[in-house]
Design a protein around this motif. Structure first.
Motif, mmCIF file in Angstrom:
data_model
loop_
_atom_site.group_PDB
_atom_site.id
_atom_site.type_symbol
_atom_site.label_atom_id
_atom_site.label_comp_id
_atom_site.label_asym_id
_atom_site.label_seq_id
_atom_site.Cartn_x
_atom_site.Cartn_y
_atom_site.Cartn_z
ATOM 1 N N TYR A 66 0.835 -1.213 0.000
ATOM 2 C CA TYR A 66 0.000 0.000 0.000
ATOM 3 C C TYR A 66 0.870 1.264 0.000
ATOM 4 N N PHE A 67 1.988 1.211 0.722
ATOM 5 C CA PHE A 67 2.841 2.406 0.811
ATOM 6 C C PHE A 67 3.954 2.409 -0.254
ATOM 7 N N ASP A 68 3.884 1.465 -1.177
ATOM 8 C CA ASP A 68 4.855 1.393 -2.264
ATOM 9 C C ASP A 68 4.248 2.042 -3.518
ATOM 10 N N ARG A 69 5.071 2.275 -4.530
ATOM 11 C CA ARG A 69 4.541 2.749 -5.813
ATOM 12 C C ARG A 69 3.833 1.587 -6.506
ATOM 13 N N ASN A 70 2.812 1.894 -7.294
ATOM 14 C CA ASN A 70 2.156 0.878 -8.115
ATOM 15 C C ASN A 70 2.173 1.407 -9.553
ATOM 16 N N GLN A 71 3.268 1.092 -10.243
ATOM 17 C CA GLN A 71 3.512 1.654 -11.573
ATOM 18 C C GLN A 71 2.410 1.298 -12.568
ATOM 19 N N GLU A 72 1.922 0.072 -12.446
ATOM 20 C CA GLU A 72 0.897 -0.393 -13.379
ATOM 21 C C GLU A 72 -0.390 0.423 -13.216
ATOM 22 N N LEU A 73 -0.789 0.623 -11.960
ATOM 23 C CA LEU A 73 -1.997 1.412 -11.690
ATOM 24 C C LEU A 73 -1.785 2.869 -12.119
ATOM 25 N N GLU A 74 -0.590 3.378 -11.840
ATOM 26 C CA GLU A 74 -0.280 4.764 -12.233
ATOM 27 C C GLU A 74 -0.399 4.938 -13.750
ATOM 28 N N ALA A 75 0.159 3.968 -14.487
ATOM 29 C CA ALA A 75 0.103 4.038 -15.960
ATOM 30 C C ALA A 75 -1.346 3.981 -16.437
ATOM 31 N N PHE A 76 -2.128 3.131 -15.806
ATOM 32 C CA PHE A 76 -3.542 2.985 -16.167
ATOM 33 C C PHE A 76 -4.290 4.304 -15.930
ATOM 34 N N LEU A 77 -4.063 4.908 -14.787
ATOM 35 C CA LEU A 77 -4.761 6.159 -14.455
ATOM 36 C C LEU A 77 -4.331 7.279 -15.412
ATOM 37 N N GLU A 78 -3.051 7.258 -15.746
ATOM 38 C CA GLU A 78 -2.512 8.272 -16.653
ATOM 39 C C GLU A 78 -3.149 8.134 -18.047
ATOM 40 N N ARG A 79 -3.192 6.906 -18.527
ATOM 41 C CA ARG A 79 -3.796 6.627 -19.847
ATOM 42 C C ARG A 79 -5.241 7.087 -19.888
ATOM 43 N N ASN A 80 -5.929 6.946 -18.764
ATOM 44 C CA ASN A 80 -7.356 7.284 -18.720
ATOM 45 C C ASN A 80 -7.615 8.699 -18.206
ATOM 46 N N ASN A 81 -6.533 9.464 -18.115
ATOM 47 C CA ASN A 81 -6.630 10.868 -17.727
ATOM 48 C C ASN A 81 -7.302 11.086 -16.368
ATOM 49 N N LYS A 82 -7.083 10.171 -15.456
ATOM 50 C CA LYS A 82 -7.643 10.310 -14.105
ATOM 51 C C LYS A 82 -6.570 10.955 -13.214
#
Ligand code: G1P
Length: 294
Positions: A66-82
């Motif tokens: 939970y306190f680590d980075r989650n690159q996959e989720l970050e990329a997903f949110l970025e792609r979807n402009n969230k």
């Protein structure tokens, strides 16, 4: 000396939250959408803590994740402009430096703290227990740090007044009154029966300790519940050194129990403008539905 490190023991099985805790760490159970452990780590961070040391057991990897980075989720949110969600996720991933040590056997809070000895070195440190969330603009643990600084880096235990019939749930302190908020401790006892309790001053799991506690923890026998108790080590320490108890300011929620968890959920839902109106409307509807008048 500045306090940079905090130990947060999270090895407990969370049996009061079964069956959820059969598969998920108790600390990840959210109040609305924010895991309970977030509030504990946030309190430490706001107090200036730079490194959190989780004392863990099996099945707790999600807390570290939970306190680590989650690159996959970050990329997903970025792609979807969230963008809002992306900022939030990034912020959590870079909140604090997290390390962990394993507590291989559940032998008590004293034992859990001792497990983190090698990570602490020769500096004072904080201990925060996850079962209590304390909300205050000046974090509870920071108030204890400030008092410790004022008293040459002494040990400081956070306390609050509780109804006498609840003394058997907490470590209870006694001492000489210095001012309306501070005591110089003369003893501490783990979960005394109400008739045996020296006071009604309980610690809800906020401590500033110094490395000398480790030497004591290595020597003390098992105590209440046949476990190695941090309370017993503090009791030994206050016989030879100045140890202070401080009635910190803040609203405390006992989120280690279902009633306390529910109370926190209601409070947080009412406090947040994003949930307040729908929550009140739903509460009114449900009260009528079940024929409850207030
Ligand atoms: C622990 C400590 C106790 C403290 C309490 C606060 O007990 O041993 O001194 O007052 O946490 O939550 P536990 O609740 O883990 O049995």
């Amino acid at each position: 000396m500045r306090i940079r490190k905090a130990i947060i023991p999270i090895a407990g099985k969370g049996t009061r939250f079964l069956p959820a805790t059969k598969e998920i760490a108790k600390e990840i159970i959210p109040i609305i959408n924010v895991p309970m452990i977030h509030y504990i780590v946030q309190e430490a961070c706001e107090a200036g803590i730079e490194q959190v040391i989780f004392v863990t057991a099996s099945g707790k990897f999600s807390v570290e994740d939970y306190f680590d980075r989650n690159q996959e989720l970050e990329a997903f949110l970025e792609r979807n402009n969230k963008i809002k969600e992306l900022d939030l996720i990034r912020q959590i991933g870079s909140m604090v430096d997290v390390t962990s040590v394993r507590q291989k056997e559940q032998l008590g809070l004293g034992h859990a703290v001792l497990c983190a000895k090698s990570m602490i070195g020769d500096e004072p440190f904080a201990v925060l227990l996850g079962d209590d969330i304390v909300i205050n603009h000046n974090p509870a643990i920071k108030q204890l740090m400030d008092l410790s600084l004022k008293h040459d880096g002494s040990t400081v235990i956070g306390v609050m007044e509780i109804p006498r019939e609840q003394t058997n749930k907490y470590g209870i302190v006694k001492g000489e009154v210095i001012d309306e908020k501070t005591l110089r401790m003369t003893g501490m006892v783990e979960k005394p029966r109400p008739e045996d309790a020296p006071t009604n001053l309980a610690t809800p799991g906020r401590y500033i300790l110094t490395p000398e506690i480790f030497e004591i923890l290595e020597k003390i026998p098992r105590g209440a519940g046949n476990e190695y108790q941090l309370t017993d080590a503090i009791n030994v320490l206050c016989q030879k050194k100045n140890v202070y108890a401080y009635k910190f300011e803040g609203e405390r929620f006992d989120t280690g129990s279902i009633p306390g968890y529910l109370d926190a959920t209601i409070d947080f839902a009412l406090k947040d403008p994003a949930t307040r109106d729908t929550f009140v409307a739903s509460l009114k509807y449900r009260l009528t539905k079940y024929g409850i008048t207030l």
